[in-house]
Write a protein that holds these residues in place. Structure first.
Motif, PDB file in Angstrom:
ATOM      1  N   GLN A  50      -6.034   7.729  -8.416  1.00 44.67           N
ATOM      2  CA  GLN A  50      -6.262   6.281  -8.456  1.00 44.67           C
ATOM      3  C   GLN A  50      -5.218   5.609  -9.340  1.00 44.67           C
ATOM      4  O   GLN A  50      -4.653   4.579  -8.975  1.00 44.67           O
ATOM      5  N   TRP A  51      -4.949   6.183 -10.498  1.00 42.05           N
ATOM      6  CA  TRP A  51      -3.967   5.623 -11.425  1.00 42.05           C
ATOM      7  C   TRP A  51      -2.577   5.636 -10.793  1.00 42.05           C
ATOM      8  O   TRP A  51      -1.838   4.655 -10.884  1.00 42.05           O
ATOM      9  N   ALA A  52      -2.214   6.734 -10.144  1.00 35.16           N
ATOM     10  CA  ALA A  52      -0.892   6.839  -9.509  1.00 35.16           C
ATOM     11  C   ALA A  52      -0.743   5.806  -8.389  1.00 35.16           C
ATOM     12  O   ALA A  52       0.295   5.131  -8.291  1.00 35.16           O
ATOM     13  N   LEU A  53      -1.769   5.663  -7.552  1.00 34.71           N
ATOM     14  CA  LEU A  53      -1.692   4.685  -6.473  1.00 34.71           C
ATOM     15  C   LEU A  53      -1.617   3.264  -7.021  1.00 34.71           C
ATOM     16  O   LEU A  53      -0.884   2.421  -6.488  1.00 34.71           O
ATOM     17  N   ALA A  54      -2.364   2.973  -8.090  1.00 38.47           N
ATOM     18  CA  ALA A  54      -2.301   1.645  -8.707  1.00 38.47           C
ATOM     19  C   ALA A  54      -0.903   1.394  -9.280  1.00 38.47           C
ATOM     20  O   ALA A  54      -0.375   0.286  -9.178  1.00 38.47           O
ATOM     21  N   SER A  55      -0.294   2.415  -9.875  1.00 41.15           N
ATOM     22  CA  SER A  55       1.065   2.270 -10.424  1.00 41.15           C
ATOM     23  C   SER A  55       2.084   2.054  -9.312  1.00 41.15           C
ATOM     24  O   SER A  55       2.961   1.193  -9.421  1.00 41.15           O
ATOM     25  N   ILE A  56       1.972   2.833  -8.250  1.00 49.41           N
ATOM     26  CA  ILE A  56       2.871   2.690  -7.103  1.00 49.41           C
ATOM     27  C   ILE A  56       2.723   1.295  -6.493  1.00 49.41           C
ATOM     28  O   ILE A  56       3.703   0.628  -6.179  1.00 49.41           O
ATOM     29  N   ARG A  57       1.488   0.854  -6.364  1.00 52.68           N
ATOM     30  CA  ARG A  57       1.183  -0.457  -5.812  1.00 52.68           C
ATOM     31  C   ARG A  57       1.812  -1.563  -6.643  1.00 52.68           C
ATOM     32  O   ARG A  57       2.322  -2.545  -6.119  1.00 52.68           O
ATOM     33  N   ALA A  58       1.772  -1.401  -7.971  1.00 55.88           N
ATOM     34  CA  ALA A  58       2.324  -2.419  -8.865  1.00 55.88           C
ATOM     35  C   ALA A  58       3.853  -2.448  -8.820  1.00 55.88           C
ATOM     36  O   ALA A  58       4.457  -3.505  -8.995  1.00 55.88           O
ATOM     37  N   LYS A  59       4.485  -1.315  -8.572  1.00 58.17           N
ATOM     38  CA  LYS A  59       5.953  -1.232  -8.618  1.00 58.17           C
ATOM     39  C   LYS A  59       6.626  -1.615  -7.304  1.00 58.17           C
ATOM     40  O   LYS A  59       7.709  -2.188  -7.311  1.00 58.17           O
ATOM     41  N   TRP A  60       6.035  -1.253  -6.180  1.00 55.81           N
ATOM     42  CA  TRP A  60       6.707  -1.413  -4.897  1.00 55.81           C
ATOM     43  C   TRP A  60       5.913  -2.314  -3.950  1.00 55.81           C
ATOM     44  O   TRP A  60       4.835  -1.942  -3.466  1.00 55.81           O
ATOM     45  N   PRO A  61       6.466  -3.477  -3.631  1.00 57.85           N
ATOM     46  CA  PRO A  61       5.787  -4.400  -2.711  1.00 57.85           C
ATOM     47  C   PRO A  61       5.457  -3.771  -1.354  1.00 57.85           C
ATOM     48  O   PRO A  61       4.426  -4.087  -0.761  1.00 57.85           O
ATOM     49  N   ALA A  62       6.297  -2.881  -0.867  1.00 56.34           N
ATOM     50  CA  ALA A  62       6.021  -2.238   0.428  1.00 56.34           C
ATOM     51  C   ALA A  62       4.725  -1.436   0.364  1.00 56.34           C
ATOM     52  O   ALA A  62       3.928  -1.451   1.304  1.00 56.34           O
ATOM     53  N   MET A  63       4.501  -0.748  -0.746  1.00 54.43           N
ATOM     54  CA  MET A  63       3.252   0.020  -0.902  1.00 54.43           C
ATOM     55  C   MET A  63       2.064  -0.912  -1.089  1.00 54.43           C
ATOM     56  O   MET A  63       0.952  -0.600  -0.676  1.00 54.43           O
ATOM     57  N   ARG A  64       2.294  -2.054  -1.711  1.00 58.31           N
ATOM     58  CA  ARG A  64       1.223  -3.034  -1.884  1.00 58.31           C
ATOM     59  C   ARG A  64       0.743  -3.502  -0.511  1.00 58.31           C
ATOM     60  O   ARG A  64      -0.442  -3.658  -0.275  1.00 58.31           O
ATOM     61  N   ARG A  65       1.697  -3.688   0.408  1.00 59.22           N
ATOM     62  CA  ARG A  65       1.320  -4.101   1.767  1.00 59.22           C
ATOM     63  C   ARG A  65       0.543  -3.001   2.483  1.00 59.22           C
ATOM     64  O   ARG A  65      -0.327  -3.278   3.299  1.00 59.22           O
ATOM     65  N   VAL A  66       0.846  -1.733   2.188  1.00 58.23           N
ATOM     66  CA  VAL A  66       0.143  -0.611   2.812  1.00 58.23           C
ATOM     67  C   VAL A  66      -1.259  -0.445   2.207  1.00 58.23           C
ATOM     68  O   VAL A  66      -2.225  -0.221   2.928  1.00 58.23           O
ATOM     69  N   LEU A  67      -1.363  -0.563   0.889  1.00 56.66           N
ATOM     70  CA  LEU A  67      -2.607  -0.253   0.190  1.00 56.66           C
ATOM     71  C   LEU A  67      -3.577  -1.423   0.063  1.00 56.66           C
ATOM     72  O   LEU A  67      -4.775  -1.211  -0.079  1.00 56.66           O
ATOM     73  N   ASP A  68      -3.064  -2.641   0.106  1.00 58.69           N
ATOM     74  CA  ASP A  68      -3.916  -3.814  -0.101  1.00 58.69           C
ATOM     75  C   ASP A  68      -4.146  -4.573   1.189  1.00 58.69           C
ATOM     76  O   ASP A  68      -3.269  -4.633   2.050  1.00 58.69           O
ATOM     77  N   THR A  69      -5.285  -5.184   1.261  1.00 54.46           N
ATOM     78  CA  THR A  69      -5.573  -6.116   2.331  1.00 54.46           C
ATOM     79  C   THR A  69      -5.195  -7.499   1.810  1.00 54.46           C
ATOM     80  O   THR A  69      -5.670  -7.894   0.746  1.00 54.46           O
ATOM     81  N   PRO A  70      -4.347  -8.236   2.497  1.00 53.09           N
ATOM     82  CA  PRO A  70      -3.960  -9.545   1.970  1.00 53.09           C
ATOM     83  C   PRO A  70      -5.118 -10.542   2.059  1.00 53.09           C
ATOM     84  O   PRO A  70      -5.996 -10.398   2.909  1.00 53.09           O
ATOM     85  N   PRO A  71      -5.119 -11.539   1.186  1.00 52.32           N
ATOM     86  CA  PRO A  71      -6.125 -12.596   1.300  1.00 52.32           C
ATOM     87  C   PRO A  71      -6.015 -13.276   2.665  1.00 52.32           C
ATOM     88  O   PRO A  71      -4.944 -13.285   3.280  1.00 52.32           O
ATOM     89  N   VAL A  72      -7.128 -13.829   3.129  1.00 56.77           N
ATOM     90  CA  VAL A  72      -7.172 -14.436   4.459  1.00 56.77           C
ATOM     91  C   VAL A  72      -7.705 -15.853   4.339  1.00 56.77           C
ATOM     92  O   VAL A  72      -8.740 -16.089   3.719  1.00 56.77           O
TER      93      VAL A  72
END
Length: 182
Positions: free
Chosen positions: A82-104
């Motif tokens: 969980q910590w690694a994915l949160a760190s990756i998500r914070a560093k790379w916008p491409a991973m944020r798009r993969v891991l997060d659902t955007p607001p609608v």
């Protein structure tokens, strides 16, 4: 009737006490150490980790064939992922798009966004409910209702938009999807 349904000896009891105590303390230390993001309002990724942690903890506490070291490693592994994915998500916008659902965007400037409501299995009544819960009596005083990543509905009142910078990407995407211009 087989008595093993009621009693299998002291060994499983001691195992449960030891693994339950050490596992619980391990989780407390790990979750305190990873910061408040781990326990914030849950995104789908956070929910998966929470359910997995709960399931693993429940299993290791009651399974006498799971040793203490294995239980601690399992909990550390899950929190580490969980910590690694949160760190990756914070560093790379491409991973944020993969891991997060955007607001609608669900409601904007007097119009319900029917496609978005339907896609996310929401109704106009859900939007009205969010508006009431935010302290507004009608949609006349509301400019935007948005579905956040954690599943909550956010309401922005008329005149509270400011420059709209935290909402602009979703309004622009909506305008691109529907062909409307503001």
């Amino acid at each position: 009737m087989d008595m093993s349904y009621f009693w299998t000896g002291w060994s499983p009891i001691w195992h449960t006490l030891l693994v339950g105590t050490v596992g619980y303390l391990t989780l407390v230390i790990l979750l305190r150490g990873t910061g408040p993001r781990t326990m914030a309002k849950m995104t789908p990724l956070d929910f998966i980790i929470a359910v997995t942690l709960g399931s693993a903890f429940g299993r290791v506490v009651t399974a006498s064939d799971v040793g203490l070291a294995q239980a601690v490693v399992a909990l550390v592994l899950l929190v580490g992922v969980q910590w690694a994915l949160a760190s990756i998500r914070a560093k790379w916008p491409a991973m944020r798009r993969v891991l997060d659902t955007p607001p609608v965007l669900l409601y904007y400037d007097g119009d319900f966004q029917s496609k978005a409501l339907h896609k996310h299995r929401l109704t106009e009544a859900d939007v009205h409910s969010a508006v009431r819960q935010s302290g507004h009596g009608s949609l006349d005083s509301v400019q935007v209702v948005i579905l956040h990543q954690d599943g909550s509905l956010g309401v922005i009142a008329e005149g509270s938009m400011g420059d709209g910078s935290s909402l602009l990407p979703y309004v622009e995407r909506h305008q691109g999807d529907s062909g409307n211009a503001a």
